[in-house]
Scaffold this motif. Structure first.
Motif, PDB file in Angstrom:
ATOM      1  N   UNK A  78      -7.970   3.866   9.826  1.00  0.00           N
ATOM      2  CA  UNK A  78      -7.335   4.419  11.029  1.00  0.00           C
ATOM      3  C   UNK A  78      -5.967   5.014  10.706  1.00  0.00           C
ATOM      4  N   UNK A  79      -5.207   4.331   9.844  1.00  0.00           N
ATOM      5  CA  UNK A  79      -3.915   4.873   9.423  1.00  0.00           C
ATOM      6  C   UNK A  79      -4.114   6.219   8.722  1.00  0.00           C
ATOM      7  N   UNK A  80      -5.051   6.264   7.789  1.00  0.00           N
ATOM      8  CA  UNK A  80      -5.298   7.500   7.051  1.00  0.00           C
ATOM      9  C   UNK A  80      -5.762   8.619   7.975  1.00  0.00           C
ATOM     10  N   UNK A  81      -6.580   8.282   8.950  1.00  0.00           N
ATOM     11  CA  UNK A  81      -7.055   9.294   9.897  1.00  0.00           C
ATOM     12  C   UNK A  81      -5.898   9.890  10.677  1.00  0.00           C
ATOM     13  N   UNK A  82      -4.964   9.041  11.109  1.00  0.00           N
ATOM     14  CA  UNK A  82      -3.808   9.531  11.873  1.00  0.00           C
ATOM     15  C   UNK A  82      -2.922  10.425  11.011  1.00  0.00           C
ATOM     16  N   UNK A  83      -2.694  10.050   9.768  1.00  0.00           N
ATOM     17  CA  UNK A  83      -1.868  10.873   8.890  1.00  0.00           C
ATOM     18  C   UNK A  83      -2.584  12.159   8.489  1.00  0.00           C
ATOM     19  N   UNK A  84      -3.893  12.087   8.349  1.00  0.00           N
ATOM     20  CA  UNK A  84      -4.669  13.291   8.051  1.00  0.00           C
ATOM     21  C   UNK A  84      -4.574  14.289   9.195  1.00  0.00           C
ATOM     22  N   UNK A  85      -4.643  13.788  10.415  1.00  0.00           N
ATOM     23  CA  UNK A  85      -4.498  14.677  11.577  1.00  0.00           C
ATOM     24  C   UNK A  85      -3.121  15.327  11.582  1.00  0.00           C
ATOM     25  N   UNK A  86      -2.089  14.553  11.274  1.00  0.00           N
ATOM     26  CA  UNK A  86      -0.741  15.122  11.217  1.00  0.00           C
ATOM     27  C   UNK A  86      -0.665  16.214  10.161  1.00  0.00           C
ATOM     28  N   UNK A  87      -1.282  15.959   9.004  1.00  0.00           N
ATOM     29  CA  UNK A  87      -1.273  16.957   7.931  1.00  0.00           C
ATOM     30  C   UNK A  87      -1.953  18.245   8.376  1.00  0.00           C
ATOM     31  N   UNK A  88      -3.099  18.113   9.005  1.00  0.00           N
ATOM     32  CA  UNK A  88      -3.857  19.297   9.414  1.00  0.00           C
ATOM     33  C   UNK A  88      -3.223  20.015  10.601  1.00  0.00           C
ATOM     34  N   UNK A  89      -2.512  19.256  11.450  1.00  0.00           N
ATOM     35  CA  UNK A  89      -1.838  19.865  12.603  1.00  0.00           C
ATOM     36  C   UNK A  89      -0.455  20.396  12.254  1.00  0.00           C
ATOM     37  N   UNK A  90       0.018  20.103  11.046  1.00  0.00           N
ATOM     38  CA  UNK A  90       1.335  20.573  10.634  1.00  0.00           C
ATOM     39  C   UNK A  90       2.486  19.809  11.235  1.00  0.00           C
ATOM     40  N   UNK A  91       2.236  18.573  11.657  1.00  0.00           N
ATOM     41  CA  UNK A  91       3.298  17.741  12.239  1.00  0.00           C
ATOM     42  C   UNK A  91       3.989  16.972  11.108  1.00  0.00           C
ATOM     43  N   UNK A  92       5.302  17.116  10.953  1.00  0.00           N
ATOM     44  CA  UNK A  92       5.994  16.396   9.884  1.00  0.00           C
ATOM     45  C   UNK A  92       5.961  14.882  10.114  1.00  0.00           C
ATOM     46  N   UNK A  93       5.856  14.137   9.021  1.00  0.00           N
ATOM     47  CA  UNK A  93       5.861  12.682   9.075  1.00  0.00           C
ATOM     48  C   UNK A  93       7.145  12.193   8.420  1.00  0.00           C
ATOM     49  N   UNK A  94       7.901  11.407   9.163  1.00  0.00           N
ATOM     50  CA  UNK A  94       9.175  10.882   8.680  1.00  0.00           C
ATOM     51  C   UNK A  94       8.942   9.498   8.089  1.00  0.00           C
TER      52      UNK A  94
END
Length: 236
Positions: A78-94
């Motif tokens: 679930x963690x990886x899925x959320x970060x993958x979505x951020x990567x594909x949506x172009x949302x920066x992760x702090x």
């Protein structure tokens, strides 16, 4: 006048609490991903001993994990899925000290046979790297708590993954507000700059160790401090 830039847009914060500081062998006990209007939190029972020193820092005990923790494959996926979505949506992760949390997560995903986050697509903002670049000669500690205090960012309940992730986002925004050249860079430019800045900072730290009579290598890779086996590399 407020400088407009990435710090005024959507950001995700990510943080973990762990059994220790070995990114290869230690385990994630809790993880949090936060945005301005949402929080996702995972408590993970890795089935290994929680060292007393680690429990003393974050308060997560083996008993609590046994009572409340999810199985690692479920939570980590679930963690990886959320970060993958951020990567594909172009949302920066702090991520504060991103090299630790993201590298440990990558090893955890591999350990459980889970698909890696598309690391090449993930855009990361690391307030630790930014602060060391922007205020290189400041004396004192650069822990999350100390750095938040320096920039006037509230950090309640330190060493809780959700609280630390929230504070990391607020800290990134505060650093950008203080340094317009950081704020006005595009996220892609800033990501690439941090790769170079971290390498320079690691080299500088190695030089400091040598002057102190110590031989210690510092990993110059950022944000992922490992090489992924080709079999588990995600496509981009």
């Amino acid at each position: 006048m407020t400088t407009q830039g990435w710090h005024s847009e959507a950001l995700l914060g990510f943080d973990t609490e762990t059994t220790g500081t070995d990114t290869t062998n230690d385990r994630i006990l809790s993880a949090a991903i936060v945005s301005d209007d949402d929080v996702s939190h995972w408590l993970i029972n890795p089935g290994v001993e929680v060292p007393p020193a680690a429990a003393a820092v974050h308060g997560i005990t083996a008993q609590r994990l046994a009572d409340e923790g999810q199985e690692p494959p479920t939570a980590l996926s679930e963690v990886a899925t959320a970060l993958t979505k951020a990567a594909k949506d172009g949302v920066p992760v702090v991520v504060y000290r991103a090299g630790f949390d993201l590298t440990l997560l990558s090893h955890e995903l591999e350990r459980h046979g889970l698909e890696q986050v598309p690391w090449q697509q993930l855009r990361v903002i690391d307030p630790f790297v930014l602060d060391k670049r922007c205020d290189k000669w400041r004396r004192g500690k650069r822990t999350l708590g100390a750095t938040c205090a320096h920039y006037g960012v509230a950090l309640d309940d330190a060493h809780d993954a959700t609280a630390d992730a929230r504070a990391s986002v607020a800290l990134a925004r505060a650093i950008a507000a203080a340094y317009p050249t950081v704020a006005t860079a595009s996220v892609a430019e800033l990501h690439l700059s941090q790769v170079a800045w971290h390498a320079d900072q690691a080299a500088s730290l190695e030089a400091y160790f040598r002057r102190s009579g110590r031989t210690q290598e510092c990993d110059r890779r950022w944000p992922l401090q490992r090489s992924l086996p080709s079999a588990v590399k995600s496509t981009t």
